[in-house]
Design a protein around this motif. Sequence first.
Motif, PDB file in Angstrom:
ATOM      1  N   GLU A  97       0.786  -1.189  -0.096  1.00  0.00           N
ATOM      2  CA  GLU A  97       0.122   0.026   0.138  1.00  0.00           C
ATOM      3  C   GLU A  97       0.864   1.338   0.144  1.00  0.00           C
ATOM      4  OE1 GLU A  97      -2.284   1.510  -0.846  1.00  0.00           O
ATOM      5  OE2 GLU A  97      -4.141   1.875   0.855  1.00  0.00           O
ATOM      6  N   ASP A  98       0.422   2.241  -0.467  1.00  0.00           N
ATOM      7  CA  ASP A  98       1.081   3.573  -0.698  1.00  0.00           C
ATOM      8  C   ASP A  98       1.235   4.262   0.776  1.00  0.00           C
ATOM      9  OD1 ASP A  98      -1.725   4.174  -0.598  1.00  0.00           O
ATOM     10  OD2 ASP A  98      -1.544   5.570  -2.298  1.00  0.00           O
ATOM     11  N   ILE A  99      -0.125   4.581   1.435  1.00  0.00           N
ATOM     12  CA  ILE A  99      -0.139   5.358   2.576  1.00  0.00           C
ATOM     13  C   ILE A  99      -1.341   4.916   3.303  1.00  0.00           C
ATOM     14  CG2 ILE A  99      -1.224   7.334   1.470  1.00  0.00           C
ATOM     15  CD1 ILE A  99       0.204   9.095   3.335  1.00  0.00           C
ATOM     16  N   VAL A 100      -1.087   4.659   4.698  1.00  0.00           N
ATOM     17  CA  VAL A 100      -2.295   4.343   5.493  1.00  0.00           C
ATOM     18  C   VAL A 100      -2.417   5.759   6.339  1.00  0.00           C
ATOM     19  CG1 VAL A 100      -2.998   2.764   7.431  1.00  0.00           C
ATOM     20  CG2 VAL A 100      -1.230   2.092   5.900  1.00  0.00           C
ATOM     21  N   ASP A 101      -3.841   6.064   6.335  1.00  0.00           N
ATOM     22  CA  ASP A 101      -4.185   7.279   6.885  1.00  0.00           C
ATOM     23  C   ASP A 101      -5.229   6.711   7.989  1.00  0.00           C
ATOM     24  OD1 ASP A 101      -5.022   9.738   7.723  1.00  0.00           O
ATOM     25  OD2 ASP A 101      -6.113  10.151   5.777  1.00  0.00           O
ATOM     26  N   ALA A 102      -6.645   6.652   7.888  1.00  0.00           N
ATOM     27  CA  ALA A 102      -7.533   6.229   8.991  1.00  0.00           C
ATOM     28  C   ALA A 102      -7.279   4.756   9.373  1.00  0.00           C
ATOM     29  CB  ALA A 102      -9.054   6.555   8.459  1.00  0.00           C
ATOM     30  N   GLY A 103      -6.984   4.000   8.223  1.00  0.00           N
ATOM     31  CA  GLY A 103      -6.625   2.613   8.329  1.00  0.00           C
ATOM     32  C   GLY A 103      -7.901   1.944   7.823  1.00  0.00           C
ATOM     33  N   PHE A 104      -9.056   2.479   7.534  1.00  0.00           N
ATOM     34  CA  PHE A 104     -10.189   1.764   7.166  1.00  0.00           C
ATOM     35  C   PHE A 104     -10.044   0.868   5.908  1.00  0.00           C
ATOM     36  CE2 PHE A 104     -12.282   5.666   8.722  1.00  0.00           C
ATOM     37  CZ  PHE A 104     -12.675   5.156  10.181  1.00  0.00           C
ATOM     38  N   THR A 105      -9.112   1.695   5.012  1.00  0.00           N
ATOM     39  CA  THR A 105      -8.930   0.759   3.452  1.00  0.00           C
ATOM     40  C   THR A 105      -8.289  -0.632   3.945  1.00  0.00           C
ATOM     41  OG1 THR A 105      -8.724   2.901   2.462  1.00  0.00           O
ATOM     42  CG2 THR A 105      -7.724   0.807   1.539  1.00  0.00           C
ATOM     43  N   LEU A 106      -7.039  -0.575   4.542  1.00  0.00           N
ATOM     44  CA  LEU A 106      -6.464  -1.789   4.908  1.00  0.00           C
ATOM     45  C   LEU A 106      -7.287  -2.707   5.800  1.00  0.00           C
ATOM     46  CD1 LEU A 106      -2.748  -0.746   5.281  1.00  0.00           C
ATOM     47  CD2 LEU A 106      -3.810  -2.512   3.391  1.00  0.00           C
ATOM     48  N   ASP A 107      -7.785  -2.246   6.901  1.00  0.00           N
ATOM     49  CA  ASP A 107      -8.656  -3.056   7.725  1.00  0.00           C
ATOM     50  C   ASP A 107      -9.669  -3.888   6.887  1.00  0.00           C
ATOM     51  OD1 ASP A 107      -9.502  -3.469  10.478  1.00  0.00           O
ATOM     52  OD2 ASP A 107     -11.394  -2.559   9.990  1.00  0.00           O
ATOM     53  N   PHE A 108     -10.411  -3.223   6.030  1.00  0.00           N
ATOM     54  CA  PHE A 108     -11.264  -3.862   5.195  1.00  0.00           C
ATOM     55  C   PHE A 108     -10.620  -4.799   4.227  1.00  0.00           C
ATOM     56  CE2 PHE A 108     -13.372  -4.115   0.987  1.00  0.00           C
ATOM     57  CZ  PHE A 108     -14.708  -4.584   1.303  1.00  0.00           C
ATOM     58  N   LEU A 109      -9.562  -4.539   3.574  1.00  0.00           N
ATOM     59  CA  LEU A 109      -9.161  -5.511   2.639  1.00  0.00           C
ATOM     60  C   LEU A 109      -8.370  -6.482   3.399  1.00  0.00           C
ATOM     61  CD1 LEU A 109      -8.064  -5.765  -0.320  1.00  0.00           C
ATOM     62  CD2 LEU A 109      -5.978  -4.889   0.410  1.00  0.00           C
ATOM     63  N   LEU A 110      -7.976  -6.494   4.467  1.00  0.00           N
ATOM     64  CA  LEU A 110      -7.296  -7.607   5.335  1.00  0.00           C
ATOM     65  C   LEU A 110      -8.328  -8.570   5.729  1.00  0.00           C
ATOM     66  CD1 LEU A 110      -4.790  -6.273   7.958  1.00  0.00           C
ATOM     67  CD2 LEU A 110      -4.369  -7.375   5.642  1.00  0.00           C
ATOM     68  N   GLY A 111      -9.671  -8.180   5.971  1.00  0.00           N
ATOM     69  CA  GLY A 111     -10.735  -8.917   6.406  1.00  0.00           C
ATOM     70  C   GLY A 111     -11.043  -9.760   5.042  1.00  0.00           C
ATOM     71  N   HIS A 112     -11.045  -9.060   4.115  1.00  0.00           N
ATOM     72  CA  HIS A 112     -11.648  -9.434   2.723  1.00  0.00           C
ATOM     73  C   HIS A 112     -10.579 -10.812   2.348  1.00  0.00           C
ATOM     74  CE1 HIS A 112     -13.232  -9.980  -1.194  1.00  0.00           C
ATOM     75  NE2 HIS A 112     -11.805  -9.810  -1.850  1.00  0.00           N
ATOM     76  N   LEU A 113      -9.273 -10.354   2.198  1.00  0.00           N
ATOM     77  CA  LEU A 113      -8.186 -11.210   1.777  1.00  0.00           C
ATOM     78  C   LEU A 113      -8.421 -12.420   2.916  1.00  0.00           C
ATOM     79  CD1 LEU A 113      -5.595  -9.103   0.521  1.00  0.00           C
ATOM     80  CD2 LEU A 113      -7.345 -10.180  -0.843  1.00  0.00           C
ATOM     81  N   ASP A 128       3.346   5.402   6.968  1.00  0.00           N
ATOM     82  CA  ASP A 128       2.275   5.368   8.140  1.00  0.00           C
ATOM     83  C   ASP A 128       2.068   6.800   8.257  1.00  0.00           C
ATOM     84  OD1 ASP A 128       0.947   4.722  10.373  1.00  0.00           O
ATOM     85  OD2 ASP A 128       2.729   3.780  11.035  1.00  0.00           O
ATOM     86  N   LYS A 129       1.096   7.118   8.059  1.00  0.00           N
ATOM     87  CA  LYS A 129       0.480   8.645   8.556  1.00  0.00           C
ATOM     88  C   LYS A 129      -0.250   8.422   9.751  1.00  0.00           C
ATOM     89  CE  LYS A 129      -2.284  11.261   5.992  1.00  0.00           C
ATOM     90  NZ  LYS A 129      -2.634  12.056   4.874  1.00  0.00           N
ATOM     91  N   ARG A 130       0.200   8.843  10.803  1.00  0.00           N
ATOM     92  CA  ARG A 130      -0.269   8.430  12.338  1.00  0.00           C
ATOM     93  C   ARG A 130      -1.715   9.449  12.819  1.00  0.00           C
ATOM     94  NH1 ARG A 130       0.321   3.851  13.496  1.00  0.00           N
ATOM     95  NH2 ARG A 130      -0.487   4.580  15.371  1.00  0.00           N
ATOM     96  N   GLU A 131      -1.757  10.585  12.530  1.00  0.00           N
ATOM     97  CA  GLU A 131      -2.575  11.397  13.101  1.00  0.00           C
ATOM     98  C   GLU A 131      -4.153  11.270  13.272  1.00  0.00           C
ATOM     99  OE1 GLU A 131      -3.348  15.332  11.826  1.00  0.00           O
ATOM    100  OE2 GLU A 131      -2.902  16.415  13.626  1.00  0.00           O
ATOM    101  N   ARG A 132      -4.398  10.726  11.907  1.00  0.00           N
ATOM    102  CA  ARG A 132      -6.096  10.413  11.874  1.00  0.00           C
ATOM    103  C   ARG A 132      -6.336   8.950  11.843  1.00  0.00           C
ATOM    104  NH1 ARG A 132      -7.943  14.349   6.844  1.00  0.00           N
ATOM    105  NH2 ARG A 132      -6.853  12.901   5.726  1.00  0.00           N
ATOM    106  N   ARG A 133      -5.345   7.904  12.394  1.00  0.00           N
ATOM    107  CA  ARG A 133      -5.776   6.542  12.756  1.00  0.00           C
ATOM    108  C   ARG A 133      -6.916   6.442  13.478  1.00  0.00           C
ATOM    109  NH1 ARG A 133      -1.799   3.678  11.369  1.00  0.00           N
ATOM    110  NH2 ARG A 133      -1.660   4.893   9.732  1.00  0.00           N
ATOM    111  N   GLN A 134      -7.747   5.770  12.786  1.00  0.00           N
ATOM    112  CA  GLN A 134      -8.877   5.362  13.539  1.00  0.00           C
ATOM    113  C   GLN A 134      -8.928   3.906  13.802  1.00  0.00           C
ATOM    114  OE1 GLN A 134     -12.657   7.389  13.104  1.00  0.00           O
ATOM    115  NE2 GLN A 134     -11.765   8.904  11.704  1.00  0.00           N
ATOM    116  N   VAL A 135      -8.511   2.995  13.156  1.00  0.00           N
ATOM    117  CA  VAL A 135      -8.623   1.655  13.093  1.00  0.00           C
ATOM    118  C   VAL A 135      -7.032   1.285  13.090  1.00  0.00           C
ATOM    119  CG1 VAL A 135      -9.621  -0.682  12.407  1.00  0.00           C
ATOM    120  CG2 VAL A 135     -10.292   1.429  11.454  1.00  0.00           C
ATOM    121  N   GLU A 136      -6.745   0.360  14.239  1.00  0.00           N
ATOM    122  CA  GLU A 136      -5.281   0.090  14.409  1.00  0.00           C
ATOM    123  C   GLU A 136      -5.302  -1.252  13.175  1.00  0.00           C
ATOM    124  OE1 GLU A 136      -2.565   1.317  15.220  1.00  0.00           O
ATOM    125  OE2 GLU A 136      -3.579   2.960  16.126  1.00  0.00           O
ATOM    126  N   VAL A 137      -4.017  -1.173  12.136  1.00  0.00           N
ATOM    127  CA  VAL A 137      -4.023  -2.210  11.501  1.00  0.00           C
ATOM    128  C   VAL A 137      -2.455  -2.565  11.646  1.00  0.00           C
ATOM    129  CG1 VAL A 137      -5.673  -2.061   9.848  1.00  0.00           C
ATOM    130  CG2 VAL A 137      -3.782  -0.304   9.696  1.00  0.00           C
TER     131      VAL A 137
END
Length: 178
Positions: A97-113, A128-137
């Motif tokens: 992945e290029d950049i992790v922000d809130a974490g929603f994208t990767l959280d969803f993709l991990l569950g899917h894969l 890894d962009k920390r400030e707006r992280r909402q889900v820890e991945v």
Amino acid sequence: MSILKKLIIRREAIASRVKELAAEISRDYAGKDPLLVGILKGSFIFLADLVRSLDFPVQVDFVRLRSYGSGTQTTGEVHITKDVEAPIKDRHVLVVEDIVDAGFTLDFLLGHLASYQPASLKICCLIDKRERRQVEVPLDYVGFTIEKGFLVGYGLDSGEKFRTLPDIYEIVESEGGS
Ligand code: IMP
Ligand code: MG
């Protein structure tokens, strides 16, 4: 309104960090025949450099995701618009992945894969962009950590602009302009 670009990571620094990540991945995945899954479109330049620095050839595949939201912030609702094509059951899968922000994208993709039952599932992200992280991945390989800011270049875009710049910049919108 004008857009200012501030240089954050130079191409030389990106190149040497990508080589370090590739060395780590080469060590960890030796003999495991991993499948690298890039998230379109942002990861394509990073993935291209990464795979060419590995010690062995790997299979690559791509997914494309759409997250809903406006402007530069996502709402957390993610959809797949292109799924993996390679069978991943019992494969060692490394998501790129290029950049992790809130974490929603990767959280969803991990569950899917994970539902396809790969032998292992890990993540390599450039930033890894920390400030707006909402889900820890769980991020297994991280190129650079930043606190905040909207970045472009080296695959990262803002409304499809700046994606092909070789260095990474922070964009700052300013009223009036300079
Ligand atoms: P998340 O679900 O908030 O983690 O969203 C991550 C996705 O948002 C990334 O894959 C990028 O496509 C996009 N994104 C987040 N921050 C930036 C940025 O600073 N520049 C460019 N794209 C970004
Ligand atoms: Mg992305």
